[in-house]
Design an enzyme around this catalytic site. Structure first.
Site, mmCIF file in Angstrom:
data_model
loop_
_atom_site.group_PDB
_atom_site.id
_atom_site.type_symbol
_atom_site.label_atom_id
_atom_site.label_comp_id
_atom_site.label_asym_id
_atom_site.label_seq_id
_atom_site.Cartn_x
_atom_site.Cartn_y
_atom_site.Cartn_z
ATOM 1 N N PHE A 11 44.657 9.147 6.767
ATOM 2 C CA PHE A 11 44.045 9.423 5.455
ATOM 3 C C PHE A 11 42.549 9.044 5.403
ATOM 4 C CE2 PHE A 11 43.645 7.124 1.137
ATOM 5 C CZ PHE A 11 43.002 8.197 0.539
ATOM 6 N N LEU A 35 48.696 9.652 16.750
ATOM 7 C CA LEU A 35 49.509 10.624 16.000
ATOM 8 C C LEU A 35 50.921 10.104 15.737
ATOM 9 C CD1 LEU A 35 48.316 13.994 17.599
ATOM 10 C CD2 LEU A 35 47.557 12.913 15.477
ATOM 11 N N ALA A 82 42.621 2.699 12.875
ATOM 12 C CA ALA A 82 43.997 2.861 13.357
ATOM 13 C C ALA A 82 44.841 1.664 12.958
ATOM 14 C CB ALA A 82 44.018 3.035 14.873
ATOM 15 N N THR A 125 41.387 -4.801 4.649
ATOM 16 C CA THR A 125 41.932 -4.524 3.311
ATOM 17 C C THR A 125 41.819 -5.751 2.414
ATOM 18 O OG1 THR A 125 44.037 -4.198 2.156
ATOM 19 C CG2 THR A 125 44.190 -5.035 4.381
ATOM 20 N N ASP A 126 41.762 -5.505 1.102
ATOM 21 C CA ASP A 126 41.741 -6.638 0.158
ATOM 22 C C ASP A 126 43.077 -7.385 0.158
ATOM 23 O OD1 ASP A 126 43.301 -4.716 -1.124
ATOM 24 O OD2 ASP A 126 42.215 -4.795 -3.027
ATOM 25 N N GLU A 127 44.115 -6.759 0.775
ATOM 26 C CA GLU A 127 45.433 -7.401 0.764
ATOM 27 C C GLU A 127 45.453 -8.686 1.583
ATOM 28 O OE1 GLU A 127 48.832 -4.769 0.933
ATOM 29 O OE2 GLU A 127 47.647 -3.099 0.184
ATOM 30 N N TYR A 153 52.501 -6.529 6.674
ATOM 31 C CA TYR A 153 51.308 -5.679 6.803
ATOM 32 C C TYR A 153 50.031 -6.502 6.602
ATOM 33 C CZ TYR A 153 47.507 -2.650 5.175
ATOM 34 O OH TYR A 153 46.270 -2.070 4.981
ATOM 35 N N LYS A 157 46.949 -7.560 9.222
ATOM 36 C CA LYS A 157 45.532 -7.208 9.014
ATOM 37 C C LYS A 157 44.670 -8.475 8.994
ATOM 38 C CE LYS A 157 43.967 -3.616 8.291
ATOM 39 N NZ LYS A 157 43.459 -2.573 9.230
ATOM 40 N N ASN A 182 42.595 -0.426 -2.937
ATOM 41 C CA ASN A 182 43.428 0.771 -2.716
ATOM 42 C C ASN A 182 42.614 2.058 -2.819
ATOM 43 O OD1 ASN A 182 45.394 -1.363 -3.520
ATOM 44 N ND2 ASN A 182 46.835 0.322 -3.265
ATOM 45 N N PRO A 208 59.718 7.101 -8.658
ATOM 46 C CA PRO A 208 60.238 5.735 -8.548
ATOM 47 C C PRO A 208 59.151 4.676 -8.779
ATOM 48 C CG PRO A 208 59.954 6.699 -6.361
ATOM 49 C CD PRO A 208 59.534 7.741 -7.348
ATOM 50 N N TYR A 210 58.339 0.731 -9.051
ATOM 51 C CA TYR A 210 58.922 -0.558 -8.671
ATOM 52 C C TYR A 210 58.839 -1.546 -9.837
ATOM 53 C CZ TYR A 210 58.279 1.112 -3.818
ATOM 54 O OH TYR A 210 58.297 1.823 -2.653
ATOM 55 N N ASN A 252 50.440 0.234 -12.334
ATOM 56 C CA ASN A 252 51.098 1.365 -11.675
ATOM 57 C C ASN A 252 51.619 2.366 -12.698
ATOM 58 O OD1 ASN A 252 50.567 0.194 -9.216
ATOM 59 N ND2 ASN A 252 52.576 -0.792 -9.047
HETATM 60 P P1 NAD Z 1 47.147 5.956 7.529
HETATM 61 O O1 NAD Z 1 48.488 5.357 7.739
HETATM 62 O O2 NAD Z 1 47.011 7.173 6.665
HETATM 63 O O3 NAD Z 1 46.522 6.348 8.951
HETATM 64 C C1 NAD Z 1 46.613 5.528 10.073
HETATM 65 C C2 NAD Z 1 46.224 6.349 11.289
HETATM 66 O O4 NAD Z 1 46.269 5.488 12.446
HETATM 67 C C3 NAD Z 1 47.178 7.513 11.583
HETATM 68 O O5 NAD Z 1 46.441 8.681 11.913
HETATM 69 C C4 NAD Z 1 47.990 7.043 12.785
HETATM 70 O O6 NAD Z 1 48.421 8.095 13.635
HETATM 71 C C5 NAD Z 1 46.972 6.155 13.486
HETATM 72 N N1 NAD Z 1 47.606 5.139 14.334
HETATM 73 C C6 NAD Z 1 48.659 4.344 14.016
HETATM 74 N N2 NAD Z 1 48.980 3.578 15.068
HETATM 75 C C7 NAD Z 1 48.104 3.879 16.057
HETATM 76 C C8 NAD Z 1 47.916 3.401 17.381
HETATM 77 N N3 NAD Z 1 48.720 2.461 17.897
HETATM 78 N N4 NAD Z 1 46.915 3.919 18.112
HETATM 79 C C9 NAD Z 1 46.105 4.885 17.617
HETATM 80 N N5 NAD Z 1 46.244 5.386 16.381
HETATM 81 C C10 NAD Z 1 47.236 4.890 15.603
HETATM 82 O O7 NAD Z 1 46.238 4.775 7.016
HETATM 83 P P2 NAD Z 1 44.999 4.796 5.999
HETATM 84 O O8 NAD Z 1 45.507 4.652 4.624
HETATM 85 O O9 NAD Z 1 44.093 5.904 6.334
HETATM 86 O O10 NAD Z 1 44.302 3.407 6.391
HETATM 87 C C11 NAD Z 1 43.321 3.356 7.413
HETATM 88 C C12 NAD Z 1 42.833 1.928 7.558
HETATM 89 O O11 NAD Z 1 42.287 1.465 6.328
HETATM 90 C C13 NAD Z 1 43.941 0.938 7.923
HETATM 91 O O12 NAD Z 1 43.437 0.040 8.866
HETATM 92 C C14 NAD Z 1 44.261 0.240 6.618
HETATM 93 O O13 NAD Z 1 44.713 -1.069 6.842
HETATM 94 C C15 NAD Z 1 42.907 0.261 5.932
HETATM 95 N N6 NAD Z 1 42.924 0.262 4.463
HETATM 96 C C16 NAD Z 1 43.677 1.201 3.786
HETATM 97 C C17 NAD Z 1 43.628 1.234 2.394
HETATM 98 C C18 NAD Z 1 44.402 2.269 1.607
HETATM 99 O O14 NAD Z 1 44.415 2.217 0.370
HETATM 100 N N7 NAD Z 1 45.020 3.266 2.246
HETATM 101 C C19 NAD Z 1 42.844 0.309 1.690
HETATM 102 C C20 NAD Z 1 42.095 -0.631 2.433
HETATM 103 C C21 NAD Z 1 42.142 -0.624 3.801
HETATM 104 P P1 TYD Z 2 51.153 1.546 -2.228
HETATM 105 O O1 TYD Z 2 50.559 2.896 -2.461
HETATM 106 O O2 TYD Z 2 52.279 1.404 -1.270
HETATM 107 O O3 TYD Z 2 49.942 0.584 -1.840
HETATM 108 P P2 TYD Z 2 49.903 -1.048 -1.715
HETATM 109 O O4 TYD Z 2 51.270 -1.565 -1.782
HETATM 110 O O5 TYD Z 2 49.299 -1.232 -0.366
HETATM 111 O O6 TYD Z 2 49.035 -1.509 -2.825
HETATM 112 O O7 TYD Z 2 51.650 0.986 -3.613
HETATM 113 C C1 TYD Z 2 50.762 0.843 -4.711
HETATM 114 C C2 TYD Z 2 51.524 0.195 -5.838
HETATM 115 O O8 TYD Z 2 52.531 1.093 -6.297
HETATM 116 C C3 TYD Z 2 52.265 -1.056 -5.436
HETATM 117 O O9 TYD Z 2 52.201 -2.000 -6.495
HETATM 118 C C4 TYD Z 2 53.696 -0.601 -5.207
HETATM 119 C C5 TYD Z 2 53.837 0.522 -6.197
HETATM 120 N N1 TYD Z 2 54.753 1.623 -5.810
HETATM 121 C C6 TYD Z 2 55.735 2.068 -6.700
HETATM 122 O O10 TYD Z 2 55.871 1.548 -7.818
HETATM 123 N N2 TYD Z 2 56.530 3.096 -6.321
HETATM 124 C C7 TYD Z 2 56.434 3.705 -5.104
HETATM 125 O O11 TYD Z 2 57.217 4.647 -4.786
HETATM 126 C C8 TYD Z 2 55.402 3.247 -4.189
HETATM 127 C C9 TYD Z 2 55.240 3.867 -2.839
HETATM 128 C C10 TYD Z 2 54.584 2.208 -4.609
#
Ligand code: NAD
Ligand code: TYD
Length: 339
Positions: A11, A35, A82, A125-127, A153, A157, A182, A208, A210, A252
């Site tokens: 993403f 992938l 990744a 991540t802020d998590e 998770y 991180k 997020n 759904p 939570y 949420n």
């Molecule tokens: P995502 O799950 O959509 O994508 C992860 C990508 O990494 C995928 O293309 C997957 O194929 C690849 N990948 C997984 N394991 C791998 C490996 N062993 N080797 C090579 N590639 C691999 O994740 P995202 O939401 O795009 O998040 C990207 C980064 O940003 C992550 O490090 C995540 O911790 C961080 N992040 C995400 C968010 C969020 O809201 N999504 C917020 C803050 C930080």
């Molecule tokens: P998520 O998108 O999994 O991100 P994160 O847990 O990393 O913040 O979830 C965002 C919020 O939404 C989290 O509080 C959990 C909640 N959630 C639901 O209520 N229902 C769902 O089906 C999912 C996937 C998440």
């Protein structure tokens, strides 16, 4: 300048490649992605035929492959997206999170140390800061907030962040770390809250929520995140952590109701389900440092960003269908098996 982007078929990494290739036309981009279920070659479709772009399928935890890639490609900058990224999956199966997020990061750091690099940027991540109480809206995560993780998770991180900082201190590796709230936007895998709710609402399926839907997340439009990383890799200071967020806090339930309104769906679809184990209550970023030091500010409000995101999903129903049905893996075989 050659930038190696790991996780670029996911993403945020995918959005980052699109963003960077638009604003840095003279740069070369190499995407390394394993992938997994979350990686999707169709996300890279707009750049696949660009001569400045190259894709290599590899696991970041596979030292031999990664060293070979560094030896051949000699990247100037590495941006590590990744990761295994879904909290719910980490509760079911923590081990792969340690392998990819911790060991994978270490392999990349070793490769940077061995072959040389101008900058290694870790997308965190802020998590890693844990959570904030719901009744203290005056509190925010700053870069000084202690790491205090809740899920496998976030623990993985945080571990990776500590390794990155250790390589800075011990080996003088030029590194930066960003910790973002997020994200939402195009190409978001429909297991996360926003794309899942859009996908389900479009099909009239239940939504759904939570617990009672009271947990708060601080939403940032993905392009604002990409721009922040662009600024950090060019102007950030080695060894520093930068928080990224835009003061867009929503419960949420508010998010789900907004999606329902935009899609003209029914609130009857909302189904309250069992809460996530260890569910973090509230995330909220204080982005003062990146604003003061690097001049970054978000440009997309949640109200605009959610409209743009929903519009994108309406216009890209096939992307969604393919990813849900797993057809994307076949697409990779078709496009890349002979390359
Ligand atoms: P995502 O799950 O959509 O994508 C992860 C990508 O990494 C995928 O293309 C997957 O194929 C690849 N990948 C997984 N394991 C791998 C490996 N062993 N080797 C090579 N590639 C691999 O994740 P995202 O939401 O795009 O998040 C990207 C980064 O940003 C992550 O490090 C995540 O911790 C961080 N992040 C995400 C968010 C969020 O809201 N999504 C917020 C803050 C930080
Ligand atoms: P998520 O998108 O999994 O991100 P994160 O847990 O990393 O913040 O979830 C965002 C919020 O939404 C989290 O509080 C959990 C909640 N959630 C639901 O209520 N229902 C769902 O089906 C999912 C996937 C998440």
């Amino acid at each position: 300048m050659k930038i190696l982007v790991t996780g670029g078929a996911g993403f945020i990494g995918g959005n980052f490649i699109h963003y960077m290739m638009k604003y840095h036309e003279d740069y070369e981009f190499l995407c390394v992605d394993f992938l997994t279920y979350a990686g999707n070659m169709e996300t890279l479709e707009p750049v696949i035929n660009n001569s400045k772009f190259k894709f290599i399928k590899a696991d970041i935890a596979d030292r031999k492959s990664i060293y070979e890639i560094f030896r051949e490609e000699k990247p100037d900058i590495v941006v590590n997206f990744a990761a295994e990224s879904h909290v719910d999956r980490s509760i079911e199966e923590p081990e792969i999170f340690l392998k990819t997020n911790v060991m994978g990061t270490q392999v990349l750091l070793d490769a940077c140390k061995k072959f040389g690099i101008q900058r290694f940027h870790q997308v965190s991540t802020d998590e890693v800061y844990g959570d904030l109480p719901l009744d203290r809206s005056d509190l925010y995560f700053t870069e000084e907030t202690p790491l205090h993780t809740s899920s496998p998770y976030s623990a993985s991180k945080a571990s990776a962040d500590l390794l990155v900082q250790a390589y800075y201190r011990t080996f003088k590796l030029p590194v930066t770390i960003s910790r973002c709230s997020n994200n939402y936007g195009p190409y978001h895998f429909p297991e996360k809250l926003i794309p899942l709710m859009i996908a389900n609402a479009l099909k009239g399926k239940s939504l759904p929520v939570y617990g009672r839907g009271e947990n708060i997340r601080d939403w940032l439009y993905v392009e604002d995140h990409c721009r922040a990383i662009d600024v950090i890799i060019h102007e950030g200071t080695n060894g520093e952590v930068y928080n990224i967020g835009g003061h867009n806090e929503r419960t949420n339930l508010e998010v789900v109701k907004t999606i329902i309104r935009e899609l003209d769906a029914s609130e009857d679809l909302i189904t309250f389900v069992a809460d996530r184990a260890g569910h973090d209550l509230r995330y909220a970023i204080d982005p003062t440092k990146i604003h003061n030091e690097l001049g970054w500010l978000p440009t997309t409000t949640f109200d605009d960003g959610i409209k743009k995101t929903i519009q994108w999903y309406l216009e890209n129903k096939q992307w969604l269908e393919n990813i849900i049905s797993g057809e994307d893996q076949q697409y990779y075989e078709k496009m890349y098996s002979n390359k």
